[in-house]
Design a protein around this motif. Structure first.
Motif, PDB file in Angstrom:
ATOM      1  N   THR A   7       0.823  -1.260   0.063  1.00 17.37           N
ATOM      2  CA  THR A   7      -0.057   0.077  -0.024  1.00 17.37           C
ATOM      3  C   THR A   7       0.906   1.334   0.048  1.00 17.37           C
ATOM      4  N   PRO A   8       0.200   2.428  -0.975  1.00 12.25           N
ATOM      5  CA  PRO A   8       1.154   3.580  -0.482  1.00 12.25           C
ATOM      6  C   PRO A   8       1.640   4.034   0.835  1.00 12.25           C
ATOM      7  N   GLU A   9       0.632   3.722   1.819  1.00 13.26           N
ATOM      8  CA  GLU A   9       0.935   4.116   3.289  1.00 13.26           C
ATOM      9  C   GLU A   9       2.190   3.487   3.731  1.00 13.26           C
ATOM     10  N   ARG A  10       1.966   1.999   3.460  1.00 13.98           N
ATOM     11  CA  ARG A  10       3.053   1.077   4.049  1.00 13.98           C
ATOM     12  C   ARG A  10       4.543   1.421   3.389  1.00 13.98           C
ATOM     13  N   GLU A  11       4.402   1.597   2.124  1.00 17.80           N
ATOM     14  CA  GLU A  11       5.676   2.054   1.417  1.00 17.80           C
ATOM     15  C   GLU A  11       6.182   3.399   2.076  1.00 17.80           C
ATOM     16  N   THR A  12       5.482   4.215   2.094  1.00 23.82           N
ATOM     17  CA  THR A  12       5.914   5.644   2.755  1.00 23.82           C
ATOM     18  C   THR A  12       6.441   5.387   3.950  1.00 23.82           C
ATOM     19  N   GLU A  13       5.873   4.725   4.837  1.00 17.66           N
ATOM     20  CA  GLU A  13       6.210   4.282   6.390  1.00 17.66           C
ATOM     21  C   GLU A  13       7.682   3.723   6.316  1.00 17.66           C
ATOM     22  N   LEU A  14       7.701   2.648   5.550  1.00 20.22           N
ATOM     23  CA  LEU A  14       8.985   1.926   5.282  1.00 20.22           C
ATOM     24  C   LEU A  14       9.934   2.720   4.981  1.00 20.22           C
ATOM     25  N   TYR A  15       9.812   3.645   3.780  1.00 22.88           N
ATOM     26  CA  TYR A  15      10.905   4.572   3.389  1.00 22.88           C
ATOM     27  C   TYR A  15      11.216   5.512   4.711  1.00 22.88           C
ATOM     28  N   ALA A  16      10.246   6.040   5.519  1.00 21.57           N
ATOM     29  CA  ALA A  16      10.669   6.843   6.519  1.00 21.57           C
ATOM     30  C   ALA A  16      11.501   6.333   7.651  1.00 21.57           C
ATOM     31  N   ALA A  17      11.190   4.759   7.820  1.00 20.83           N
ATOM     32  CA  ALA A  17      12.250   4.020   8.674  1.00 20.83           C
ATOM     33  C   ALA A  17      13.523   4.087   8.060  1.00 20.83           C
ATOM     34  N   VAL A  18      13.612   3.613   6.897  1.00 19.09           N
ATOM     35  CA  VAL A  18      14.966   3.464   6.182  1.00 19.09           C
ATOM     36  C   VAL A  18      15.679   4.750   6.342  1.00 19.09           C
ATOM     37  N   LEU A  19      15.038   5.985   6.096  1.00 18.66           N
ATOM     38  CA  LEU A  19      15.758   7.440   6.011  1.00 18.66           C
ATOM     39  C   LEU A  19      16.376   7.587   7.703  1.00 18.66           C
ATOM     40  N   ASP A  20      15.250   7.323   8.454  1.00 20.15           N
ATOM     41  CA  ASP A  20      15.714   7.378   9.909  1.00 20.15           C
ATOM     42  C   ASP A  20      16.810   6.770  10.433  1.00 20.15           C
ATOM     43  N   LEU A  21      16.978   5.313   9.940  1.00 16.48           N
ATOM     44  CA  LEU A  21      17.997   4.700  10.190  1.00 16.48           C
ATOM     45  C   LEU A  21      19.281   5.175   9.512  1.00 16.48           C
ATOM     46  N   LEU A  22      19.243   5.509   8.417  1.00  9.73           N
ATOM     47  CA  LEU A  22      20.373   6.413   7.620  1.00  9.73           C
ATOM     48  C   LEU A  22      20.762   7.219   8.282  1.00  9.73           C
ATOM     49  N   ARG A  23      19.886   8.200   8.836  1.00  7.81           N
ATOM     50  CA  ARG A  23      20.513   9.302   9.626  1.00  7.81           C
ATOM     51  C   ARG A  23      21.262   8.813  11.091  1.00  7.81           C
TER      52      ARG A  23
END
Length: 190
Positions: A7-23
């Motif tokens: 779902t677009p919501e799940r994909e956005t949530e996953l991407y946000a988590a990836v960026l948080d981890l990357l930071r």
């Protein structure tokens, strides 16, 4: 690699988590195991969906920029460029700049990351910027033979990088808007 539909919501949530981890840990220390744990996903799902860490990271960066420069169309080049800068707040701008600095450092040791950045982030942004410039030429705002047209991407990236290096200050909207008016637009004859 075949992608299953999230779902677009799940994909956005996953991407946000990836960026948080990357930071938090930087690109080199970022692992698919950590992403799987943070997002409550399996590594197999991540690899099936994105194929590799570089592609997942760059797609997360791309998702973080939902509107590309080619989609800006206010009716004037100045308006388009100002809208492009104004779509992000100062905090997000600094976070994005810090992420890009970290990724650019990691690119030197990772050709897959370099390729993913070029294909999924840099080239679409450059194509969008070229479209924005073509519209300005078509409207008669810029001469088609203006030599500065070829250097607009360099000027924009240079502003982002130079502020931190020269002034030891974070990039912000005020600086970029002033830079556009004082440097980019005059170079284009506006």
């Amino acid at each position: 690699m075949a992608r299953t539909r999230l779902t677009p919501e799940r994909e956005t949530e996953l991407y946000a988590a990836v960026l948080d981890l990357l930071r938090e840990v930087g690109y080199d220390a970022l692992t698919m195991d950590a992403i799987a744990a943070r997002t409550h996903s399996s590594k197999a799902t991540l690899y099936r969906q994105w194929g590799s860490k570089p592609e997942l990271v760059v797609r997360a960066m791309r998702d973080n920029k939902p509107v590309g420069p080619g989609q800006m169309d206010t009716g004037s080049l100045r308006g388009d460029l100002h809208a492009m800068v104004s779509r992000s707040d100062d905090c997000k701008m600094e976070q994005d700049s810090a992420l890009m600095r970290g990724l650019l450092h990691a690119v030197h040791d990772n050709p897959d990351l370099h390729q993913a950045l070029r294909e999924l982030l840099v080239e679409p942004e450059m194509n969008g910027l070229a479209e924005l410039m073509r519209r300005a030429v078509d409207r008669g705002e810029i001469a088609a033979d203006n030599p500065a047209l070829d250097f607009v991407p360099h000027m924009l990236v240079g502003a982002v990088v130079a502020r931190q290096l020269i002034e030891d200050r974070s990039i912000d909207r005020s600086f970029l808007l002033s830079y556009l008016d004082a440097v980019v637009l005059p170079a284009l004859g506006l």
